[in-house]
Enzyme design. Structure first.
Site, short mmCIF file in Angstrom:
data_model
loop_
_atom_site.label_atom_id
_atom_site.label_comp_id
_atom_site.label_asym_id
_atom_site.label_seq_id
_atom_site.Cartn_x
_atom_site.Cartn_y
_atom_site.Cartn_z
N GLU A 31 0.88 -1.17 0.00
CA GLU A 31 0.00 0.00 0.00
C GLU A 31 0.91 1.22 0.00
OE1 GLU A 31 -3.05 -0.05 -0.50
OE2 GLU A 31 -3.57 -2.14 -0.13
N CYS A 40 -1.88 9.35 2.65
CA CYS A 40 -1.45 8.79 1.36
C CYS A 40 -2.45 9.08 0.24
CB CYS A 40 -1.21 7.29 1.49
SG CYS A 40 -2.65 6.35 2.03
#
Length: 477
Positions: A220, A254
């Site tokens: 991720e 993110c």
């Protein structure tokens, strides 16, 4: 003062891994009650220590909004546990699938089987959520879990290690605190699956380390997530939502919008609307408990370098300071900045920002905006604002990204029935909800032959009968 544990030595790392291996071998398919019990222990751990977690994270950051921690960390984890507990029995069931006509009356099904020992490497920006959310999925799937949290948030990491250690045997779920060297040793372990959240650069190193053991990985990562404001959009509403998402956790997210594309001629109007939105969201910044600090001096200096580089290269930099407050450097409350007249060579347009800086890029046509996105590495998220459904559909078909939110930001991550993950440079694999359960399971295919099967006709010695059977089967294809 919170005691910060010294890094776990490599021998301890190996010992815990081997203990989990042995424990899994002794119980390689835990029943639903055992899995629910493990999830319940995580739930109690989070519920009973919510304020301790918030205080630890706040201390690690310098200031971290307690409401942001409540929303993005504790609530997020608890919502995931609740969803998983409700659906776990159904996910665990074997799934009957069709059997090819030539193998009837045999039966086929898929059995979700635990993998073994799962490693989780979590980052500093959401240090509780990104440690526990993948752990919840792995435990639900019946695995043992080892977690290596970030050394950049040591108070949270130590607290998590203590609380998990009190709630779980080390051979069930364990947390190892330590520096980057421990992290390197951790990812070299022959896990049955390795889950990493962090930067693309470090993700590449993790993948290389895992490859030596043929360990499957989920990465991720990040990337430069665009927000596209269509000319059909409500500019003020779009700017307000983009500001709220960009400045959540001071941009240290993110999936935060990393740059915004606006119709040519509307850059200043967007900048004005964005500045107004910042003032409504954060009337003051310096001592506002709602506005989060940059996590440390190194990251603050990195962000300032991005601003200085852009300004020196000709960008128009707009600092948004609603209260007109003087800067207190030690507090690391970086002001929101808009950057206009940017170009692709600037560092702020090449590197993931991870802070409250937002470049504004004009475009002439929708095709030009899509080309701008597609010329760059595939982002973790994409945001589109507008009222024309056909244009939204065009964007969905013409771009590739980890996930999309339309007419808002961030919220696709909060949907338990949607997978969350990246693509290309922004990651490999996806989790959340059933997607997480499947990620940490081996979907074992099973075929059971029937006593009525006539497969003997297709065994040696071959002859005319076998040839005629094959010809007949071909005609049925």
């Amino acid at each position: 003062m919170t005691h910060i544990a010294s890094p776990a030595p490599d021998a301890d790392l190996q010992a815990r891994f081997q203990a989990q291996r042995r424990a899994f071998a002794a119980d390689s398919f835990p029943d639903a009650a055992t899995r629910r019990d493990r999830l319940e222990r995580i739930k109690r751990l989070v519920e009973e220590n919510e304020q301790r977690f918030a205080s630890a994270i706040c201390a690690d950051f310098g200031n971290r909004s307690r409401h942001e921690t409540m929303i993005a960390e504790t609530f997020f984890v608890l919502a995931g546990i609740s969803h998983t507990r409700r659906h776990l029995a159904g996910w665990m069931k074997k799934r009957r699938v069709g059997t090819s006509f030539h193998s009837l009356p045999g039966r086929s099904w898929i059995l979700p089987q635990p993998l073994g020992v799962v490693g989780v490497v979590s980052p500093w920006n959401y240090p509780l959520q990104l440690a526990l959310a993948p752990a919840v999925a792995a435990l639900a799937a019946g695995n043992r879990v080892m977690i290596k949290p970030s050394e950049i948030t040591p108070r949270l990491s130590q607290l998590l290690a203590e609380l998990v250690g009190a709630a779980f045997r080390p051979d069930e779920c364990t947390v190892l605190t330590g520096d980057a060297e421990l992290g390197k040793a951790f990812v070299r372990l022959p896990f049955d699956h390795l889950f990493f959240t962090g930067s693309t650069a470090v993700g590449r190193q993790v993948a290389l380390a895992a490859a030596a053991n043929l360990t499957p990985v989920t990465l991720e990562l990040g990337g430069k997530s665009p927000a596209i404001v269509d000319d059909s959009a409500d500019l003020a509403d779009s700017a307000h939502k983009i500001a709220a998402g960009k400045l959540f956790n001071a941009g240290q997210t993110c999936i935060a919008p990393d740059y915004v594309l606006v119709p040519a001629g509307k850059q200043q109007a967007f900048a004005d609307a964005y500045a107004q939105a910042v003032g409504e969201l954060y009337p003051t910044l310096e001592r506002n408990p709602d506005y989060t600090s940059i996590v440390n001096g190194r990251h603050h200096a990195r962000l300032q370098t991005l601003i200085d580089d852009a300004r020196a290269a000709g960008a128009r930099v707009i600092e948004v300071n609603p209260g007109g407050e003087p800067q207190e450097p030690a507090a690391r409350r970086m002001r929101p900045h808009l950057l206009l007249q940017v170009d692709s060579a600037m560092a702020v347009m090449r590197e993931e920002i991870f802070g409250p800086l937002l470049p504004v890029v004009p475009y002439d046509t929708a095709a030009q905006a899509l080309a701008f996105v597609n010329e760059r590495p595939r982002p973790l998220a994409l945001y589109w604002f507008g009222r024309e459904r056909s244009r939204a559909e065009q964007v969905l078909r013409a771009t590739i990204s980890g996930g999309v939110t339309i007419n808002d930001v961030l919220l696709h991550i909060a949907q338990e029935n949607l997978p969350f993950g990246g693509v290309g440079d922004s990651g490999i694999g996806a989790y959340h909800g059933e997607w997480g359960f499947r990620l940490f399971s081996k979907e074992k295919p099973v075929f059971e032959q029937s006593r009525l099967a006539r497969t003997a006709m297709l065994r040696p010695p071959f002859g005319a009968k076998a040839s005629s059977v094959v010809k007949a089967l071909k005609r049925l294809l």
